[in-house]
Enzyme design. Structure first.
Site, short mmCIF file in Angstrom:
data_model
loop_
_atom_site.label_atom_id
_atom_site.label_comp_id
_atom_site.label_asym_id
_atom_site.label_seq_id
_atom_site.Cartn_x
_atom_site.Cartn_y
_atom_site.Cartn_z
N ASP A 327 0.87 -1.17 0.00
CA ASP A 327 0.00 0.00 0.00
C ASP A 327 0.90 1.22 0.00
O ASP A 327 2.10 1.13 0.30
CB ASP A 327 -0.88 -0.02 1.26
CG ASP A 327 -2.01 1.00 1.19
OD1 ASP A 327 -2.11 1.70 0.16
OD2 ASP A 327 -2.75 1.12 2.16
N ASP A 588 -0.62 -4.23 6.87
CA ASP A 588 -0.76 -4.08 8.33
C ASP A 588 -2.20 -3.91 8.76
O ASP A 588 -2.48 -3.67 9.92
CB ASP A 588 0.05 -2.88 8.81
CG ASP A 588 -0.43 -1.56 8.22
OD1 ASP A 588 -1.33 -1.59 7.35
OD2 ASP A 588 0.09 -0.50 8.61
N ASP A 592 -5.82 -7.24 5.16
CA ASP A 592 -4.60 -7.69 4.47
C ASP A 592 -4.25 -9.16 4.74
O ASP A 592 -3.30 -9.69 4.16
CB ASP A 592 -3.40 -6.84 4.89
CG ASP A 592 -3.45 -5.44 4.30
OD1 ASP A 592 -3.81 -5.33 3.12
OD2 ASP A 592 -3.15 -4.47 5.01
N ASN A 656 36.40 -36.93 -2.90
CA ASN A 656 37.21 -37.79 -2.03
C ASN A 656 36.60 -39.18 -1.88
O ASN A 656 37.31 -40.19 -1.94
CB ASN A 656 37.37 -37.15 -0.65
CG ASN A 656 38.33 -35.98 -0.67
OD1 ASN A 656 39.11 -35.83 -1.61
ND2 ASN A 656 38.29 -35.16 0.35
N ASN A 681 36.51 -36.53 7.45
CA ASN A 681 35.21 -35.88 7.33
C ASN A 681 34.98 -34.85 8.43
O ASN A 681 34.48 -33.75 8.18
CB ASN A 681 34.11 -36.95 7.37
CG ASN A 681 32.74 -36.38 7.04
OD1 ASN A 681 32.57 -35.72 6.03
ND2 ASN A 681 31.77 -36.63 7.91
N ASP A 685 34.71 -30.75 7.82
CA ASP A 685 33.46 -30.09 8.18
C ASP A 685 33.69 -28.89 9.09
O ASP A 685 32.87 -27.97 9.13
CB ASP A 685 32.52 -31.07 8.90
CG ASP A 685 31.51 -31.71 7.95
OD1 ASP A 685 31.32 -31.15 6.85
OD2 ASP A 685 30.93 -32.74 8.30
#
Length: 840
Positions: A327, A588, A592, A656, A681, A685
């Site tokens: 709006d 708002d 709406d 890998n 691993n 990570d």
């Protein structure tokens, strides 16, 4: 046993006695007791993850559970040291995920508490706002326009109360609610003394006692047969598809590798552990935690920019958004309505018009609105001689508000509202001299004035009146045969700097569209002022005659929609979505809610009515598009960092594991021991957990981006195979040139694999040259730390005794370092070619 009568058929005093409450409400202690008895006022119990449940969830993956079982089995049958090490690595990995996810969960709980929906409840004899989930049977609740009904209630008293029950009954028009007693068999849609959970107040006020909460409400009974999960976002769908894709690859890999190793007569338990370790290596088991951390970090960043995220997954849609509907009031304009003038039908200043407008506004009780506030503060009158008798509240169909007043022996109804709608209720008009003429005689003059004021950006309303004789009550039917008195001319200044803000949105690839109920001339003037006026304007009447197909073809070209009715907002948003846009909607108001639900990103403000705030995914602490611009950037940063982890997990890890699987087929020994695979691993990570705080290249924020599984698969294959190519180069150097033993082979490849996987993160995290894109501080520190650990581990007793590594001579380290350098250079070239050929 006789059935208890339904609460709508019981007198209020008797019901209060049954609920063991009074008109003064409950005490805080009694409310806490009832919360324990009835539970939280939720349709679906909120899952509050305890520390223990969150920790255990880190180990719920079937692969992890099988791995733990296999390591326990090996403890009794094979090698207890290896079993303990594998279990410890899995535990450390789980603890890291727990630590990250726990912090993210706590942060989100704190942010959501900022924008809780609350209700005005009498506790300890005092009216106070409390979260709706803390409402219990017996609470006395006060309602005003825009409030959400928090439970099934009986009306104790009401004043011009109208409630929107469309979500429950499907009825379009708001229902009039009054106190009273109804027959037991009264159908749900006719229970005028009852308020239902999930509906909301359109106008008026009321006091009511809560009878049922949560699943015991009518809405709760319906919802038990429905899915309560919010619609899946594109981001959630993408993560799920990515998970399925990895699951298929992992399953095929595990079965094939296990079968080949058994066929080659290697120990079954070792082969099983090896295959499982490969599966763990390929599976980004930290993905849920990384996504949660990224989204939580993004939500905290957005909160610093005064944007509160209610639903984490909506951050992706926020970043992908390319159309924003809003709006004009409060976003493009200041949101502060001012009275410019009150004019008679000749266009002259009129004291009578101002007085009647003031009387209508000062006695209006439906809901607080800026227009009435502006009239009341513009100028005050002594209205002691006027007494209010009745009110017919404003609604979004009539677009009029009528007040019945007594003045001496006269009962006068004064109506104000949209000019067109007020004129439609008039049969006559009053001239500046006080004479009464037929309204048809002044229609052209009124329309001319209206167009003149509107073209200057002013909002023009109509004022009319009618003597209703002895009547002391009015209905909508009384709004006929009225006398048109004049114009109420209002203005709302354009916000300073709004043009630059719209330009910022445009640079971010977000086009702004105005959807307003104001007339086309006012909307055109505002659109012109902020640079939004495109090839044309679509109005509500245009939409009524336009098919959905025609609207979908037209909607991208139009930037201003005027004279739009509340139900047409949803239609515009649906058309934009069907035209392949990701649509945000800022709203708002009471009308709406449906548009906020329909949009990909529902955006409201903290000062919005409850029904709008409840429907929104994102809540702004300030109604300012500038705040939204910062939020969009933060949302795209979060999305970009989440994708970085996906790219990393599907490049180095896949390469890998693919290399390890292939090597195990031609080597007379396992290329890495299961515990070494898991350690690899875990170490690779570790830097990726710092990705949430990483810097994001400017070009990744400048345009909307969406989840693309095809792109991710292509990325995975390209960089995974590149990684694998250099792994096989490493194998060749270790076996054919350096003549490495099995322990030296494993150590050399471990060092090369961990270092290359850590450093390639710096390449795949950006689209440009990696040396020109500065990574975040945490990512740099984590990467350097892991590189250091990988280099030092073979040279100490921990690496040797626990993990089976051996110290490497310089003759090994130099070739390994050279391979890593060439790999990073090749990855840089491959990334440049990849992005040149494949767009994302």
């Amino acid at each position: 046993m006789d059935k208890q009568p339904s609460f709508w058929s019981i007198p209020a005093a008797e019901l209060l006695q049954q609920l063991q409450t009074t008109s003064q409400g409950l005490t805080s202690g009694e409310a806490r007791r009832r919360t324990t008895q009835y539970g939280a006022n939720l349709l679906k119990p909120r899952k509050r993850a305890t520390a223990l449940s969150l920790l255990l969830s880190q180990f719920k993956s079937p692969i992890i559970l099988i791995l733990i079982f296999a390591s326990v089995l090996s403890f009794f049958l094979h090698n207890p040291v290896d079993a303990v090490i594998i279990s410890a690595i899995v535990l450390v990995s789980g603890l890291l995920g727990f630590w990250q996810e726990r912090g993210a969960t706590n942060a989100i709980d704190k942010l959501l508490s900022i924008v809780q929906i609350k209700a005005a409840v009498i506790r300890d004899g005092t009216l106070m706002d409390i979260p709706v989930e803390e409402i219990v049977p017996g609470d006395i609740v006060s309602f005003n326009a825009g409030d959400v009904i928090p439970g099934d209630c009986l009306v104790l008293e009401s004043k011009d109360l109208f409630v929107d029950e469309a979500s429950l009954t499907g009825e379009t028009y708001p229902e009039d609610k009054i106190s009273g007693v109804l027959p037991e068999e009264t159908p749900l849609a006719k229970r005028t003394n009852t308020l239902f959970m999930g509906t909301h107040v359109v106008s008026g006020s009321a006091g009511a006692v809560v009878v049922h909460t949560g699943r015991e409400t009518e809405f709760g009974k319906v919802s038990e047969r429905l899915s309560l999960r919010p619609p899946e976002t594109e981001f959630e769908r993408g993560v799920r598809q990515f998970g399925y894709f990895l699951m298929e690859v992992t399953l095929l890999l595990v079965i094939a590798i296990f079968a080949f190793n058994v066929y080659l007569a290697r120990p079954v338990l070792d082969s099983f552990l090896f295959a499982l370790a490969l599966a763990v290596g390929l599976t980004p088991q930290l993905l849920p935690a990384i996504i949660m951390v990224n989204l939580a970090h993004g939500a905290k960043g957005m909160a610093r920019k005064k944007v509160i995220v209610k639903r984490l997954a909506s951050i992706e849609n926020f970043g992908s958004m390319n159309v924003l509907c809003s709006d004009k009031t409060g976003t493009l304009t200041e949101g502060m309505v001012h009275v410019r003038s009150t004019l008679d039908i000749e266009g002259n200043e009129s004291e009578k018009v101002l007085l009647y407008a003031y009387l209508n506004s000062v006695y209006e009780t439906g809901f607080t609105n800026p227009i009435d506030e502006a009239i009341r503060t513009y100028r005050k009158f002594d209205v002691a001689a006027w007494q209010k008798l009745d009110e017919e509240p404003y609604d979004f169909v009539r677009k009029r508000l009528s007040i019945l007043l007594s003045h001496g022996n006269t009962h006068l109804m004064i109506t104000k509202g949209a000019l067109k709608n007020v004129l439609a209720a008039c049969a006559t008009a009053e001239t500046s001299k006080g004479s009464i003429v037929d309204v048809a005689a002044i229609q052209d003059k009124v329309q001319s004035h209206f167009e003149e004021y509107s073209s200057q950006g002013f909002r023009t309303m109509g004022i009319a009146y009618r003597d209703v004789g002895p009547a002391s009550r009015i209905t909508k039917d009384h709004e006929t045969g009225m006398t048109f008195l004049g114009f109420l001319v209002l203005f709302d200044p354009i916000k300073a700097g709004i043009g630059e803000t719209i330009a910022d949105l445009h640079r971010l690839g977000v086009s702004l569209k105005i959807i307003t109920g104001d007339n086309r001339l006012v909307a055109a003037h505002v659109g012109q002022q902020v640079g939004l006026l495109g090839p044309g304007i679509l109005t509500g009447p245009d939409l009524r005659t336009m098919s959905d197909t025609a609207l979908r073809k037209k909607v991208n070209e139009v930037n201003v929609f005027a004279e739009v009715e509340p139900n047409q907002k949803e239609r515009i948003i649906l058309a934009l979505k069907k035209a392949k846009n990701v649509v945000g909607y800022v709203g708002d108001g009471i009308n709406d809610a449906s548009a906020l639900h329909t949009a990909d990103v529902g955006i409201s403000v903290d000062s919005a009515v409850d029904v709008a705030k409840d429907a929104a995914d994102i809540v702004l602490l300030e109604k300012d598009l500038g705040v939204l611009v910062q939020g969009v950037k933060e949302g795209r940063t979060t999305f970009a960092n989440t994708l970085k982890y996906v790219f990393m997990a599907t490049s180095a890890n896949f390469g890998n594991m693919f290399s390890m699987a292939g090597a195990s087929l031609f080597l007379p020994f396992l290329p890495l021991l299961p515990k070494q695979i898991l350690l690899t691993n875990l170490l690779t990570d570790f830097p990726e957990m710092a990705i949430a705080t990483d810097n994001v290249d400017k070009e990744l924020v400048e345009s909307p981006r969406r989840w693309n599984m095809k792109f991710i698969r292509n990325f995975m294959m390209t960089f995974g195979l590149l990684s694998s190519l250099f792994d096989y180069l490493t194998f060749g150097v270790l076996l054919l040139i350096l003549r490495a033993s099995s322990s030296e082979f494993r150590t050399g490849w471990f060092v090369e694999s961990v270092i290359s996987a850590s450093l390639v993160v710096l390449v795949v995290r950006t689209r440009g040259p990696f040396f020109k894109s500065r990574p975040g501080k945490s990512l740099c520190i984590a990467t350097l730390l892991i590189v250091s650990v990988a280099l030092m581990l073979p040279f100490n007793s921990i690496g040797g005794k626990l993990f089976g590594f051996t110290p490497l001579p310089i003759s090994f380290l130099v070739p390994m370092g050279l391979i890593v350098a060439i790999y990073i250079s090749a990855a840089e070239v491959a990334r440049k070619v990849f992005y040149k050929k494949i767009q994302f």
